[in-house]
Design a protein around this motif. Structure first.
Motif, PDB file in Angstrom:
ATOM      1  N   GLY A 182       2.441  -3.167  -2.679  1.00 18.94           N
ATOM      2  CA  GLY A 182       3.885  -3.396  -2.730  1.00 18.94           C
ATOM      3  C   GLY A 182       4.627  -2.734  -1.590  1.00 18.94           C
ATOM      4  N   ILE A 183       3.952  -2.557  -0.447  1.00 17.55           N
ATOM      5  CA  ILE A 183       4.540  -1.933   0.743  1.00 17.55           C
ATOM      6  C   ILE A 183       4.135  -2.773   1.945  1.00 17.55           C
ATOM      7  N   ASP A 184       5.107  -3.132   2.794  1.00 19.92           N
ATOM      8  CA  ASP A 184       4.801  -3.926   3.985  1.00 19.92           C
ATOM      9  C   ASP A 184       4.301  -3.053   5.128  1.00 19.92           C
ATOM     10  N   GLY A 185       3.332  -3.565   5.864  1.00 20.54           N
ATOM     11  CA  GLY A 185       2.867  -2.914   7.089  1.00 20.54           C
ATOM     12  C   GLY A 185       1.946  -1.733   6.896  1.00 20.54           C
ATOM     13  N   ILE A 186       1.225  -1.679   5.789  1.00 16.81           N
ATOM     14  CA  ILE A 186       0.326  -0.546   5.547  1.00 16.81           C
ATOM     15  C   ILE A 186      -0.807  -0.526   6.573  1.00 16.81           C
ATOM     16  N   ARG A 187      -1.034   0.661   7.115  1.00  9.60           N
ATOM     17  CA  ARG A 187      -2.208   0.926   7.948  1.00  9.60           C
ATOM     18  C   ARG A 187      -2.751   2.279   7.518  1.00  9.60           C
ATOM     19  N   VAL A 188      -3.976   2.286   7.015  1.00  6.44           N
ATOM     20  CA  VAL A 188      -4.611   3.523   6.567  1.00  6.44           C
ATOM     21  C   VAL A 188      -6.038   3.585   7.078  1.00  6.44           C
ATOM     22  N   ASP A 189      -6.580   4.784   7.080  1.00  5.62           N
ATOM     23  CA  ASP A 189      -8.015   4.994   7.253  1.00  5.62           C
ATOM     24  C   ASP A 189      -8.505   5.566   5.939  1.00  5.62           C
ATOM     25  N   ILE A 190      -9.654   5.077   5.484  1.00  5.76           N
ATOM     26  CA  ILE A 190     -10.231   5.628   4.261  1.00  5.76           C
ATOM     27  C   ILE A 190     -11.630   6.149   4.548  1.00  5.76           C
ATOM     28  N   ALA A 191     -12.008   7.150   3.784  1.00  5.68           N
ATOM     29  CA  ALA A 191     -13.373   7.675   3.794  1.00  5.68           C
ATOM     30  C   ALA A 191     -13.818   7.699   2.343  1.00  5.68           C
ATOM     31  N   MET A 192     -14.921   7.044   2.043  1.00  6.79           N
ATOM     32  CA  MET A 192     -15.442   7.030   0.678  1.00  6.79           C
ATOM     33  C   MET A 192     -16.543   8.071   0.596  1.00  6.79           C
ATOM     34  N   GLY A 245      -3.489  -5.194   6.404  1.00  2.00           N
ATOM     35  CA  GLY A 245      -3.444  -6.638   6.208  1.00  2.00           C
ATOM     36  C   GLY A 245      -2.576  -7.043   5.033  1.00  2.00           C
ATOM     37  N   GLU A 246      -2.352  -8.353   4.935  1.00  2.00           N
ATOM     38  CA  GLU A 246      -1.443  -8.900   3.930  1.00  2.00           C
ATOM     39  C   GLU A 246      -1.865  -8.563   2.502  1.00  2.00           C
ATOM     40  N   SER A 247      -3.150  -8.663   2.196  1.00  2.00           N
ATOM     41  CA  SER A 247      -3.575  -8.379   0.823  1.00  2.00           C
ATOM     42  C   SER A 247      -3.370  -6.903   0.475  1.00  2.00           C
ATOM     43  N   VAL A 248      -3.561  -6.019   1.448  1.00  2.16           N
ATOM     44  CA  VAL A 248      -3.341  -4.583   1.231  1.00  2.16           C
ATOM     45  C   VAL A 248      -1.854  -4.329   0.989  1.00  2.16           C
ATOM     46  N   ASP A 249      -1.007  -4.972   1.790  1.00  6.27           N
ATOM     47  CA  ASP A 249       0.441  -4.848   1.600  1.00  6.27           C
ATOM     48  C   ASP A 249       0.841  -5.324   0.208  1.00  6.27           C
ATOM     49  N   ARG A 250       0.298  -6.462  -0.197  1.00  3.45           N
ATOM     50  CA  ARG A 250       0.685  -7.066  -1.475  1.00  3.45           C
ATOM     51  C   ARG A 250       0.228  -6.230  -2.662  1.00  3.45           C
ATOM     52  N   VAL A 251      -1.008  -5.717  -2.641  1.00  2.00           N
ATOM     53  CA  VAL A 251      -1.491  -4.933  -3.780  1.00  2.00           C
ATOM     54  C   VAL A 251      -0.734  -3.613  -3.902  1.00  2.00           C
TER      55      VAL A 251
END
Length: 145
Positions: free
Chosen positions: A46-56, A38-44
């Motif tokens: 500084g990379i456009d089009g980020i798609r990640v999976d995270i495991a905490m 999403g846009e906020s993830v891209d903005r924080v």
């Protein structure tokens, strides 16, 4: 201004399932998983089009957390697993364990490799460095006495 706590350490991995299995074997618990984009993830980032999976992941006492991140877009940049422990930047993630020999034996089948050897530091600790997921150095410490 005063910090409240260290929230977590983030590690980018190429195989999220294998990384989760490695840290579960060490004794961490899966706290949750989510796709992130999403846009906020891209903005924080500084990379456009980020798609990640995270495991905490969290330590059994609930105080330590480790975020494992698998990039789908853009692709993650290759790590340098042959880097020595004295390279600038994040050196290692250390975990206190109750039985270092059992911890090492349990992690070897999950791809861990000893960087040096298990050593005793004075009468205080037994210590070792392992190379873990994505080439990160995982330090283990067993307190003696």
């Amino acid at each position: 201004m005063t910090i409240q706590r260290m929230d977590h350490v983030s590690v980018v991995v190429d195989d999220l399932e294998a990384a989760k299995a490695f840290f579960v074997q060490l004794g961490m618990e899966l706290e949750g998983e989510a796709p992130v984009a999403g846009e906020s993830v891209d903005r924080v980032n500084g990379i456009d089009g980020i798609r990640v999976d995270i495991a905490m992941m969290r330590t059994p006492d609930g105080h330590g957390r480790l975020e494992l991140t698998k990039f789908h877009h853009p692709q993650a940049v290759e790590s340098q697993p042959e880097n020595a422990p004295n390279i600038l930047g994040l050196r290692s993630i250390m975990f206190a364990v109750d039985d270092i020999d059992a911890a090492v034996a349990g992690l070897l089948p999950h791809g861990a490799e000893l960087v040096g050897e298990v050593v005793q530091y004075e009468d205080s600790y037994r210590l070792c460095y392992l190379r873990g997921p994505a080439g990160i150095i995982v330090a283990l410490a067993e307190q003696l006495g």
